[in-house]
Scaffold this motif. Structure first.
Motif, PDB file in Angstrom:
ATOM      1  N   VAL A  80       0.327   0.958 -12.127  1.00  0.00           N
ATOM      2  CA  VAL A  80      -0.840   1.006 -11.234  1.00  0.00           C
ATOM      3  C   VAL A  80      -0.634   0.064 -10.051  1.00  0.00           C
ATOM      4  O   VAL A  80      -0.854   0.442  -8.891  1.00  0.00           O
ATOM      5  N   VAL A  81      -0.189  -1.144 -10.331  1.00  0.00           N
ATOM      6  CA  VAL A  81       0.057  -2.113  -9.258  1.00  0.00           C
ATOM      7  C   VAL A  81       1.184  -1.618  -8.346  1.00  0.00           C
ATOM      8  O   VAL A  81       1.082  -1.705  -7.120  1.00  0.00           O
ATOM      9  N   ALA A  82       2.245  -1.087  -8.927  1.00  0.00           N
ATOM     10  CA  ALA A  82       3.375  -0.603  -8.126  1.00  0.00           C
ATOM     11  C   ALA A  82       2.967   0.569  -7.235  1.00  0.00           C
ATOM     12  O   ALA A  82       3.379   0.625  -6.065  1.00  0.00           O
ATOM     13  N   VAL A  83       2.166   1.498  -7.755  1.00  0.00           N
ATOM     14  CA  VAL A  83       1.715   2.622  -6.930  1.00  0.00           C
ATOM     15  C   VAL A  83       0.841   2.105  -5.786  1.00  0.00           C
ATOM     16  O   VAL A  83       0.981   2.554  -4.637  1.00  0.00           O
ATOM     17  N   MET A  84      -0.034   1.169  -6.067  1.00  0.00           N
ATOM     18  CA  MET A  84      -0.858   0.599  -4.998  1.00  0.00           C
ATOM     19  C   MET A  84       0.012  -0.072  -3.935  1.00  0.00           C
ATOM     20  O   MET A  84      -0.237   0.074  -2.736  1.00  0.00           O
ATOM     21  N   VAL A  89       2.435  -0.204   1.364  1.00  0.00           N
ATOM     22  CA  VAL A  89       3.612  -0.444   2.199  1.00  0.00           C
ATOM     23  C   VAL A  89       3.926   0.761   3.074  1.00  0.00           C
ATOM     24  O   VAL A  89       4.258   0.619   4.252  1.00  0.00           O
ATOM     25  N   PHE A  90       3.814   1.955   2.511  1.00  0.00           N
ATOM     26  CA  PHE A  90       4.173   3.162   3.249  1.00  0.00           C
ATOM     27  C   PHE A  90       2.967   3.891   3.849  1.00  0.00           C
ATOM     28  O   PHE A  90       3.074   5.042   4.240  1.00  0.00           O
ATOM     29  N   ARG A  91       1.835   3.214   3.951  1.00  0.00           N
ATOM     30  CA  ARG A  91       0.610   3.814   4.467  1.00  0.00           C
ATOM     31  C   ARG A  91       0.807   4.400   5.871  1.00  0.00           C
ATOM     32  O   ARG A  91       0.347   5.492   6.157  1.00  0.00           O
TER      33      ARG A  91
END
Length: 140
Positions: A80-84, A89-91
């Protein structure tokens, strides 16, 4: 990894890979090369995250059910933290189409989860250890 874990991994990874190919082709047709790259990156993220969890929980299950539960919860939290972080980062990236990326993650997650659940349901696993159950029964 135990044989049943390998079976579950293959049962979830192969259909997800097939859907991933379809997602990449569809994104290529709808959004061009950046769409295809976005879909490929999303499917890669799904495969890595779910694959790592399945392998980690499989190894932890050899130790004890308590460790297995802790590892499952820990890997979920890390995912969950990694997906966030990945999304943050890639927003604003222009490397790939963000919609294709997001939709491939959603579709990949649904396919992986569905086929993983199906594989677990079809796997014939004992829910109790017969030796421990017999020994406990004799002690009473």
């Amino acid at each position: 990894m135990q044989a049943q874990d390998v079976h579950v991994l293959k049962s979830a990874a192969l259909p997800t890979a097939a859907v991933g190919v379809v997602a990449v082709v569809a994104a290529l047709l709808l959004a061009g090369g950046k769409g295809a790259l976005g879909a490929a990156m999303g499917m890669l993220l799904v495969a890595v995250f779910f694959g790592v969890t399945l392998v980690a929980v499989g190894f932890a299950s050899r130790v004890s059910p308590h460790v297995m539960g802790a590892v499952a919860m820990g890997t979920y939290l890390v995912k969950v933290v990694a997906v966030m972080l990945v999304l943050a980062v890639f927003r604003d990236t222009t490397l790939w189409d963000f919609r294709a990326f997001a939709w491939s993650i959603v579709v990949g997650t649904l396919v992986w989860t569905g086929f993983e659940a199906r594989a677990f349901l079809k796997t014939k696993m004992l829910y109790v250890d017969p030796e421990v159950t017999v020994a406990e029964t004799r002690e009473r």
